[in-house]
Scaffold this motif. Structure first.
Motif, short mmCIF file in Angstrom:
data_model
loop_
_atom_site.label_atom_id
_atom_site.label_comp_id
_atom_site.label_asym_id
_atom_site.label_seq_id
_atom_site.Cartn_x
_atom_site.Cartn_y
_atom_site.Cartn_z
N LEU A 1 58.06 85.38 -1.55
CA LEU A 1 59.23 85.14 -2.39
C LEU A 1 59.51 83.66 -2.53
O LEU A 1 59.95 83.20 -3.60
CB LEU A 1 60.44 85.87 -1.81
CG LEU A 1 60.41 87.40 -1.88
CD1 LEU A 1 61.66 87.98 -1.22
CD2 LEU A 1 60.31 87.87 -3.33
N ASP A 2 59.28 82.89 -1.48
CA ASP A 2 59.49 81.44 -1.56
C ASP A 2 58.55 80.82 -2.59
O ASP A 2 58.95 79.95 -3.38
CB ASP A 2 59.28 80.78 -0.20
CG ASP A 2 60.41 81.06 0.77
OD1 ASP A 2 61.51 81.45 0.30
OD2 ASP A 2 60.21 80.89 1.99
N GLU A 3 57.29 81.27 -2.59
CA GLU A 3 56.34 80.76 -3.58
C GLU A 3 56.77 81.16 -4.98
O GLU A 3 56.68 80.36 -5.92
CB GLU A 3 54.93 81.29 -3.29
CG GLU A 3 54.24 80.64 -2.11
CD GLU A 3 52.81 81.11 -1.98
OE1 GLU A 3 52.22 81.57 -2.97
OE2 GLU A 3 52.26 81.02 -0.86
N VAL B 1 57.63 78.71 -8.14
CA VAL B 1 56.97 78.87 -9.44
C VAL B 1 58.00 79.02 -10.55
O VAL B 1 57.89 78.39 -11.62
CB VAL B 1 56.02 80.08 -9.42
CG1 VAL B 1 55.56 80.45 -10.83
CG2 VAL B 1 54.81 79.79 -8.53
N LEU B 2 59.02 79.85 -10.32
CA LEU B 2 60.03 80.08 -11.35
C LEU B 2 60.84 78.82 -11.65
O LEU B 2 61.20 78.58 -12.81
CB LEU B 2 60.96 81.21 -10.92
CG LEU B 2 60.39 82.62 -11.07
CD1 LEU B 2 61.36 83.65 -10.48
CD2 LEU B 2 60.11 82.94 -12.52
N ALA C 1 50.33 81.95 -12.75
CA ALA C 1 51.06 81.33 -11.64
C ALA C 1 51.94 82.35 -10.93
O ALA C 1 52.01 82.37 -9.70
CB ALA C 1 51.91 80.17 -12.16
N ILE C 2 52.58 83.23 -11.68
CA ILE C 2 53.43 84.25 -11.09
C ILE C 2 52.59 85.24 -10.29
O ILE C 2 52.94 85.61 -9.16
CB ILE C 2 54.22 84.98 -12.19
CG1 ILE C 2 55.27 84.04 -12.79
CG2 ILE C 2 54.88 86.25 -11.65
CD1 ILE C 2 55.94 84.58 -14.03
N ALA C 3 51.47 85.64 -10.84
CA ALA C 3 50.61 86.62 -10.16
C ALA C 3 50.03 86.06 -8.87
O ALA C 3 49.73 86.83 -7.94
CB ALA C 3 49.48 87.05 -11.09
N SER C 4 49.89 84.76 -8.78
CA SER C 4 49.28 84.14 -7.59
C SER C 4 50.27 83.93 -6.46
O SER C 4 49.87 83.58 -5.34
CB SER C 4 48.63 82.81 -7.97
OG SER C 4 49.61 81.86 -8.35
#
Length: 248
Positions: free
Chosen positions: A20-22, A26-27, A13-16
């Motif tokens: 920065l908003d995405e 995710v975080l 999920a982080i790699a995708s």
């Protein structure tokens, strides 16, 4: 779901994330999955006034963010300072063992609690040539940090910080950085430790004139004129570490 599988999904999920908003979205979702209410990924700078590109993503309460910026806590926040003392993630309960907490530090931590931030876990980010940073996960006031998923939090914190750096392209491409020879690095190392040119020549088994030439060429590659400047640039470039300079 196993912890390993969960960590794998978090990494994907982080790699995708393509912005920065995405990444922030995710975080926030990952923090909840890990048992935390908040996250904060940031360089340890006074972000509103930072003279260099820097990253800060968080979902902390607005009142705490306003207090944090008003007090310019980026460089001095106790959690940030503690992260400079270790290379792995740490629970905030370990703060007194990592740094000496001042009365001001205790006031800051109490202010955080009053603004809804409880226990936490922080993953340091130490990148040569950049400001220190970290990725933190925090609970709401009165809740303890979950102890069974900190391994996943460690992985997520490191990957998330690297993803943020990638998205804002903080670091210059490698080809633009000075390329030193092995001998130049060795001469810089010994010069930074206070050795004179003749002493360096004896240590390396080369002539005094050759040492002078290597140091001169290294200064030229960094575009500096003094040895102190050369040592500073070598530190920021990762050629030297603070341990190298402090060793005796």
């Amino acid at each position: 779901m196993s912890l390993a599988k969960l960590a794998e999904e978090f990494a994907e999920a982080i790699a995708s994330a393509n912005s920065l908003d995405e990444l922030a979205t995710v975080l926030a979702a990952i923090a909840l999955e890990l048992g935390f209410r908040y996250f904060a990924l940031t360089h340890h700078l006074d972000i509103p006034r930072a003279p260099v590109p820097a990253v800060r993503l968080h979902n902390y309460p607005a009142a705490w963010a306003e207090f944090f910026d008003a007090q310019r806590l980026g460089p001095s926040d106790p959690v940030h300072r503690a992260s400079h003392m270790t290379g792995i993630g740490f629970a905030w309960s370990r703060l007194p063992g990592l740094i000496q907490l001042t009365p001001r530090d205790r006031e800051v931590l109490e202010q955080a609690r009053q603004n809804g931030i409880g226990d936490g876990f922080t993953v340091p980010a130490h990148i040569p040539g950049e400001s220190a940073g970290s990725c933190s996960f925090a609970t709401s006031t009165g809740q303890e940090a979950p102890g069974d998923r900190l391994y996943a939090a460690q992985l997520v914190g490191g990957l998330a910080f690297e993803a943020a750096r990638r998205l804002v392209a903080i670091r210059n491409p490698l080809p633009d950085r000075p390329q030193l020879t092995d001998r130049q690095r060795e001469c810089i190392y010994w010069a930074a430790r206070g050795k004179t040119d003749p002493e360096i020549a004896d240590i390396l088994g080369i002539s005094h004139e050759t040492v002078i030439l290597h140091v001169k060429q290294a200064r030229a590659r960094y575009g500096v004129y003094k040895r102190t400047q050369l040592a500073v640039h070598a530190l920021f470039d990762g050629t030297l570490s603070f341990v190298d300079l402090l060793s005796r």
